[in-house]
Scaffold this active site. Structure first.
Site, mmCIF file in Angstrom:
data_model
loop_
_atom_site.group_PDB
_atom_site.id
_atom_site.type_symbol
_atom_site.label_atom_id
_atom_site.label_comp_id
_atom_site.label_asym_id
_atom_site.label_seq_id
_atom_site.Cartn_x
_atom_site.Cartn_y
_atom_site.Cartn_z
ATOM 1 N N ASP A 138 1.103 -1.055 0.492
ATOM 2 C CA ASP A 138 0.535 0.042 1.280
ATOM 3 C C ASP A 138 -0.504 -0.429 2.284
ATOM 4 O O ASP A 138 -1.325 0.341 2.750
ATOM 5 C CB ASP A 138 -0.066 1.113 0.360
ATOM 6 C CG ASP A 138 -1.216 0.584 -0.482
ATOM 7 O OD1 ASP A 138 -1.329 -0.648 -0.653
ATOM 8 O OD2 ASP A 138 -2.021 1.407 -0.962
ATOM 9 N N LYS B 108 -13.126 -1.743 -7.940
ATOM 10 C CA LYS B 108 -13.756 -0.440 -7.710
ATOM 11 C C LYS B 108 -15.202 -0.404 -8.223
ATOM 12 O O LYS B 108 -15.527 0.316 -9.173
ATOM 13 C CB LYS B 108 -12.949 0.693 -8.370
ATOM 14 C CG LYS B 108 -11.445 0.669 -8.136
ATOM 15 C CD LYS B 108 -11.037 1.450 -6.932
ATOM 16 C CE LYS B 108 -9.560 1.603 -6.709
ATOM 17 N NZ LYS B 108 -8.692 0.467 -6.602
ATOM 18 N N ASP C 195 -5.673 0.018 4.462
ATOM 19 C CA ASP C 195 -4.963 0.500 3.270
ATOM 20 C C ASP C 195 -4.636 1.980 3.522
ATOM 21 O O ASP C 195 -5.529 2.777 3.762
ATOM 22 C CB ASP C 195 -5.918 0.350 2.074
ATOM 23 C CG ASP C 195 -5.419 1.040 0.813
ATOM 24 O OD1 ASP C 195 -4.875 2.146 0.890
ATOM 25 O OD2 ASP C 195 -5.608 0.474 -0.274
HETATM 26 N N1 GDD Z 1 5.833 -1.607 -8.591
HETATM 27 C C1 GDD Z 1 4.695 -0.971 -8.754
HETATM 28 N N2 GDD Z 1 4.437 -0.360 -9.952
HETATM 29 N N3 GDD Z 1 3.816 -0.924 -7.748
HETATM 30 C C2 GDD Z 1 2.659 -0.243 -7.943
HETATM 31 C C3 GDD Z 1 2.349 0.413 -9.149
HETATM 32 C C4 GDD Z 1 3.315 0.349 -10.210
HETATM 33 O O1 GDD Z 1 3.141 0.888 -11.301
HETATM 34 N N4 GDD Z 1 1.127 0.990 -9.024
HETATM 35 C C5 GDD Z 1 0.697 0.696 -7.782
HETATM 36 N N5 GDD Z 1 1.622 -0.044 -7.115
HETATM 37 C C6 GDD Z 1 1.537 -0.569 -5.773
HETATM 38 C C7 GDD Z 1 1.183 0.493 -4.743
HETATM 39 O O2 GDD Z 1 2.356 1.062 -4.177
HETATM 40 C C8 GDD Z 1 0.399 -0.290 -3.718
HETATM 41 O O3 GDD Z 1 1.270 -0.862 -2.756
HETATM 42 C C9 GDD Z 1 -0.247 -1.422 -4.524
HETATM 43 O O4 GDD Z 1 0.482 -1.499 -5.748
HETATM 44 C C10 GDD Z 1 -1.750 -1.186 -4.815
HETATM 45 O O5 GDD Z 1 -1.890 0.012 -5.521
HETATM 46 P P1 GDD Z 1 -2.893 1.161 -5.055
HETATM 47 O O6 GDD Z 1 -2.744 2.263 -6.032
HETATM 48 O O7 GDD Z 1 -2.683 1.465 -3.622
HETATM 49 O O8 GDD Z 1 -4.281 0.461 -5.320
HETATM 50 P P2 GDD Z 1 -5.668 0.623 -4.535
HETATM 51 O O9 GDD Z 1 -5.448 0.796 -3.092
HETATM 52 O O10 GDD Z 1 -6.465 1.660 -5.237
HETATM 53 O O11 GDD Z 1 -6.380 -0.803 -4.825
HETATM 54 C C11 GDD Z 1 -5.691 -2.013 -4.578
HETATM 55 O O12 GDD Z 1 -5.652 -2.309 -3.185
HETATM 56 C C12 GDD Z 1 -6.937 -2.575 -2.570
HETATM 57 C C13 GDD Z 1 -6.672 -2.951 -1.131
HETATM 58 O O13 GDD Z 1 -6.165 -1.893 -0.467
HETATM 59 C C14 GDD Z 1 -6.410 -3.146 -5.338
HETATM 60 O O14 GDD Z 1 -5.597 -4.286 -5.245
HETATM 61 C C15 GDD Z 1 -7.798 -3.425 -4.756
HETATM 62 O O15 GDD Z 1 -8.371 -4.540 -5.396
HETATM 63 C C16 GDD Z 1 -7.664 -3.711 -3.271
HETATM 64 O O16 GDD Z 1 -8.947 -3.919 -2.696
HETATM 65 MG MG MG Z 2 -3.822 1.171 -1.867
#
Ligand code: GDD
Ligand code: MG
Length: 364
Positions: free
Chosen positions: A107, A158, A217
């Site tokens: 994403d 977080k 993001d």
């Molecule tokens: N296959 C799969 N299965 N993908 C998943 C799952 C799952 O169960 N859960 C989440 N994802 C994918 C999402 O589609 C996304 O592309 C990515 O993993 C990160 O998940 P998010 O839910 O978007 O996390 P975030 O944005 O709160 O936090 C993450 O991204 C940040 C940067 O944007 C973390 O990696 C943070 O450390 C990071 O700073």
């Molecule tokens: Mg994200």
């Protein structure tokens, strides 16, 4: 080299648009986010991509099949969400044990050079190298404390306000060695950020480098609109070219804009700045669309104004309608003539709105 793209999130904060498509398929400048990522990977000489999917997996298979930009595409399907670490373990056989591989949060919209990331990883003896991006408020992200030689001492996912070790956040782009597989249990939901990175940091096996450039993001609607604006600014010239578009002579196009195929725009309308109009959209007379994303097949009737909003696929917007900042109108919604949707109104897919909504709320 292989890349794993984490593509299975539910996109909860992007509802209602994520009810009908995974967030990686949201168009940015009229092209799905995932297309931008795949293109960028192909430029960095990646030859195989593994899409780790669960939520709406078929939407990906339907769009991409087994190849994209000359790269082979594999699907690693989860029967239950495995988080951000579990999918890596699940794809172990597809990834193999021969060489390091890339892992991307799907994403993220970024222009990062993946080949450079791989180079950085090879400079150290690390299990994983992560890319960092400087932000003002790190609380939504993973943050790190680093030594001068780029070793991560601490990884905090977080962090609470005021407790982040730095403003350098995890950009969701990693190069990882196959030794990681031993650290992730099988068939379990695992957060790589909470359960794996802190352990690697403690063992001095995690390195990190920051980069500058475009990075965002797409977690919330504001981010999505922002990504669209950034993209339109950087791709200004290319996107202005359109196929099959018919415009009346006195239509004003205020760049940057992206206008899809077979879009019709009638007289005295103004499009832009920062408007992305999807394929087959029909725009009536005297319409103004600014800083907004219009998904394909929508109809926008005469004298309507849309500013800072997102309009879903096939939505029908009546005449003299006013849609303000941060409104999100779901797919196949019908907004009747003369309706005003004030800032922050969300309308669920297929709803009909006959009266103005003058306070921020979700119409269900
Ligand atoms: N296959 C799969 N299965 N993908 C998943 C799952 C799952 O169960 N859960 C989440 N994802 C994918 C999402 O589609 C996304 O592309 C990515 O993993 C990160 O998940 P998010 O839910 O978007 O996390 P975030 O944005 O709160 O936090 C993450 O991204 C940040 C940067 O944007 C973390 O990696 C943070 O450390 C990071 O700073
Ligand atoms: Mg994200």
């Amino acid at each position: 080299m292989k890349a794993v793209i984490l593509a299975g999130g539910f996109g909860t904060r992007l509802r209602p648009l994520s009810c009908t498509r995974p967030k990686l398929l949201f168009p940015i400048g009229n092209k799905p986010l995932l297309d931008w990522t795949l293109e960028n990977l192909a430029k960095s000489k990646i030859d195989e991509v593994i899409l780790a999917v669960n939520y709406m997996a078929e939407a990906f298979v339907h769009r991409y099949g087994n190849t994209a930009h000359g790269m082979k595409l594999h699907y690693s399907r989860e029967t239950m969400p495995l988080g951000t670490g579990g999918p890596i373990k699940k794809a172990e056989d597809l990834i193999g044990h021969d060489e390091p591989f890339l892992v991307l949060n799907g994403d993220i919209f970024t222009t990062i050079n993946y080949a450079e990331v791989v180079k950085k990883h090879k400079q150290n003896d690390a299990t994983a190298t992560i890319m960092l991006y400087q932000v003002e408020d790190p609380t939504r992200y993973g943050t790190v404390e680093l030594t001068k030689n780029h070793q991560v001492i601490k990884f905090v996912e977080k962090p609470q306000k005021g407790k982040a070790p730095s403003n350098l956040i995890n950009a969701g782009v990693y190069v990882i060695e196959p030794e990681i597989f031993a650290l992730i249990p099988s068939n379990k939901r695992v957060s790589i950020e909470r359960e794996v990175f802190p352990k690697l940091a403690a063992k001095k096996r995690l390195y990190a480098y920051s980069f500058e450039g475009l990075w965002i993001d797409i977690g919330k609607h504001e981010d999505y609109l922002h990504a669209n604006r950034l993209l339109l600014s950087t791709e200004r010239r290319k996107l202005a070219k359109t196929k099959g578009t018919s415009r009346e002579k006195d239509v004003e196009i205020d760049a940057p804009v992206a206008i899809g195929k077979d879009v019709k725009i009638e007289e005295k309308s103004k499009i832009g700045p920062y408007a992305a109009i999807g394929d087959n959209v029909a725009v009536g007379k005297g319409v103004h669309v600014e800083n907004s994303i219009i998904f394909p097949n929508a109809i926008i009737s005469d004298f309507t104004s849309i500013k800072g909003a997102i309009i879903g696929e096939g939505a029908i917007i009546g005449k003299w309608v006013k849609i303000e900042d941060n409104c999100v109108v779901g797919d196949y919604t019908m907004i009747k003539d003369n309706v005003t949707l004030t800032q922050g109104v969300t309308v669920c897919p297929s709803k009909e709105v006959t009266e103005s909504v003058l306070s921020p709320k979700c119409v269900m």
